[in-house]
Design a protein around this motif. Structure first.
Motif, PDB file in Angstrom:
ATOM      1  N   MET A  23       0.852  -1.186   0.000  1.00  0.00           N
ATOM      2  CA  MET A  23       0.000   0.000   0.000  1.00  0.00           C
ATOM      3  C   MET A  23       0.889   1.238   0.000  1.00  0.00           C
ATOM      4  SD  MET A  23      -2.595   1.396   2.886  1.00  0.00           S
ATOM      5  CE  MET A  23      -2.952   3.123   2.935  1.00  0.00           C
ATOM      6  N   SER A  24       0.535   2.217  -0.821  1.00  0.00           N
ATOM      7  CA  SER A  24       1.206   3.516  -0.832  1.00  0.00           C
ATOM      8  C   SER A  24       0.161   4.577  -0.542  1.00  0.00           C
ATOM      9  CB  SER A  24       1.839   3.796  -2.193  1.00  0.00           C
ATOM     10  OG  SER A  24       2.873   2.884  -2.443  1.00  0.00           O
ATOM     11  N   TYR A  25       0.553   5.588   0.243  1.00  0.00           N
ATOM     12  CA  TYR A  25      -0.355   6.666   0.625  1.00  0.00           C
ATOM     13  C   TYR A  25       0.364   8.002   0.509  1.00  0.00           C
ATOM     14  CZ  TYR A  25      -3.066   9.893   3.432  1.00  0.00           C
ATOM     15  OH  TYR A  25      -3.780  10.982   3.844  1.00  0.00           O
ATOM     16  N   SER A  26      -0.375   9.021   0.097  1.00  0.00           N
ATOM     17  CA  SER A  26       0.156  10.380   0.061  1.00  0.00           C
ATOM     18  C   SER A  26      -0.934  11.359   0.478  1.00  0.00           C
ATOM     19  CB  SER A  26       0.645  10.743  -1.347  1.00  0.00           C
ATOM     20  OG  SER A  26       1.170  12.055  -1.366  1.00  0.00           O
ATOM     21  N   ALA A  73      -5.489   8.368  -8.544  1.00  0.00           N
ATOM     22  CA  ALA A  73      -4.580   9.159  -7.721  1.00  0.00           C
ATOM     23  C   ALA A  73      -3.936  10.273  -8.550  1.00  0.00           C
ATOM     24  CB  ALA A  73      -3.496   8.262  -7.139  1.00  0.00           C
ATOM     25  N   GLU A  74      -4.048  11.489  -8.048  1.00  0.00           N
ATOM     26  CA  GLU A  74      -3.407  12.637  -8.696  1.00  0.00           C
ATOM     27  C   GLU A  74      -1.958  12.683  -8.217  1.00  0.00           C
ATOM     28  OE1 GLU A  74      -5.882  15.884  -7.425  1.00  0.00           O
ATOM     29  OE2 GLU A  74      -7.339  15.487  -8.999  1.00  0.00           O
ATOM     30  N   SER A  82      -2.489   8.278 -11.671  1.00  0.00           N
ATOM     31  CA  SER A  82      -1.878   6.948 -11.623  1.00  0.00           C
ATOM     32  C   SER A  82      -2.482   6.034 -12.681  1.00  0.00           C
ATOM     33  CB  SER A  82      -2.097   6.332 -10.246  1.00  0.00           C
ATOM     34  OG  SER A  82      -3.484   6.182 -10.010  1.00  0.00           O
ATOM     35  N   ARG A  83      -1.796   4.927 -12.909  1.00  0.00           N
ATOM     36  CA  ARG A  83      -2.356   3.921 -13.812  1.00  0.00           C
ATOM     37  C   ARG A  83      -3.633   3.351 -13.199  1.00  0.00           C
ATOM     38  NH1 ARG A  83       1.708  -0.659 -15.048  1.00  0.00           N
ATOM     39  NH2 ARG A  83       1.839  -0.583 -12.809  1.00  0.00           N
ATOM     40  N   ASP A 112      -5.261  15.980  -4.614  1.00  0.00           N
ATOM     41  CA  ASP A 112      -5.952  15.241  -3.547  1.00  0.00           C
ATOM     42  C   ASP A 112      -5.064  14.160  -2.942  1.00  0.00           C
ATOM     43  OD1 ASP A 112      -8.283  16.670  -3.872  1.00  0.00           O
ATOM     44  OD2 ASP A 112      -9.184  15.203  -5.239  1.00  0.00           O
ATOM     45  N   SER A 113      -5.340  13.801  -1.706  1.00  0.00           N
ATOM     46  CA  SER A 113      -4.648  12.678  -1.075  1.00  0.00           C
ATOM     47  C   SER A 113      -5.100  11.387  -1.759  1.00  0.00           C
ATOM     48  CB  SER A 113      -4.948  12.631   0.415  1.00  0.00           C
ATOM     49  OG  SER A 113      -6.324  12.431   0.632  1.00  0.00           O
TER      50      SER A 113
END
Length: 115
Positions: A37-40, A86-87, A102-103, A56-57
């Protein structure tokens, strides 16, 4: 005008977590499952106030399962399991916002062989 507190592409929190479990199967091969999992957090696209906008997150999750025996490995995978849009980047040149995302959800199979 430059904003001192909001650096471009610098979210307050960003992380990646990955875990993998392996076990031997009857044939002597090594099986595995892996999740990641990746988060920003929200981030800004520029340090110049007039040209920046907020991204956005997001959180992206993926799964992999496979088998390794001697020199070969076979895996199935799903990246971006929830199909999160995901931006990840952006800019506002010539007063037009452009955002890179994101893809989309991607699934497939991988085979590898070590010589």
């Amino acid at each position: 005008m430059i904003c001192a507190n909001d650096d471009a592409f610098a979210p307050e929190l960003q992380f990646t977590v990955q875990t993998r479990y392996e076990w031997s199967i009857e044939s002597g091969a090594l099986a595995h499952v892996m999740g990641h999992m990746s988060y920003s957090d929200e981030a800004y696209t520029d340090i110049i106030s007039e040209r920046r906008y907020a991204l956005d997150s997001w959180a992206i999750v993926g799964l992999t399962a496979g088998v390794t025996e001697d020199a070969w490995t076979a895996e199935v995978y799903i990246d971006n399991l929830t199909d999160e849009r995901a931006e990840v980047s952006g800019n506002a040149n010539f007063n037009k916002q452009r955002t890179t995302v994101s893809r989309p959800r991607t699934a497939g199979m991988r085979f590898s062989y070590r010589f």
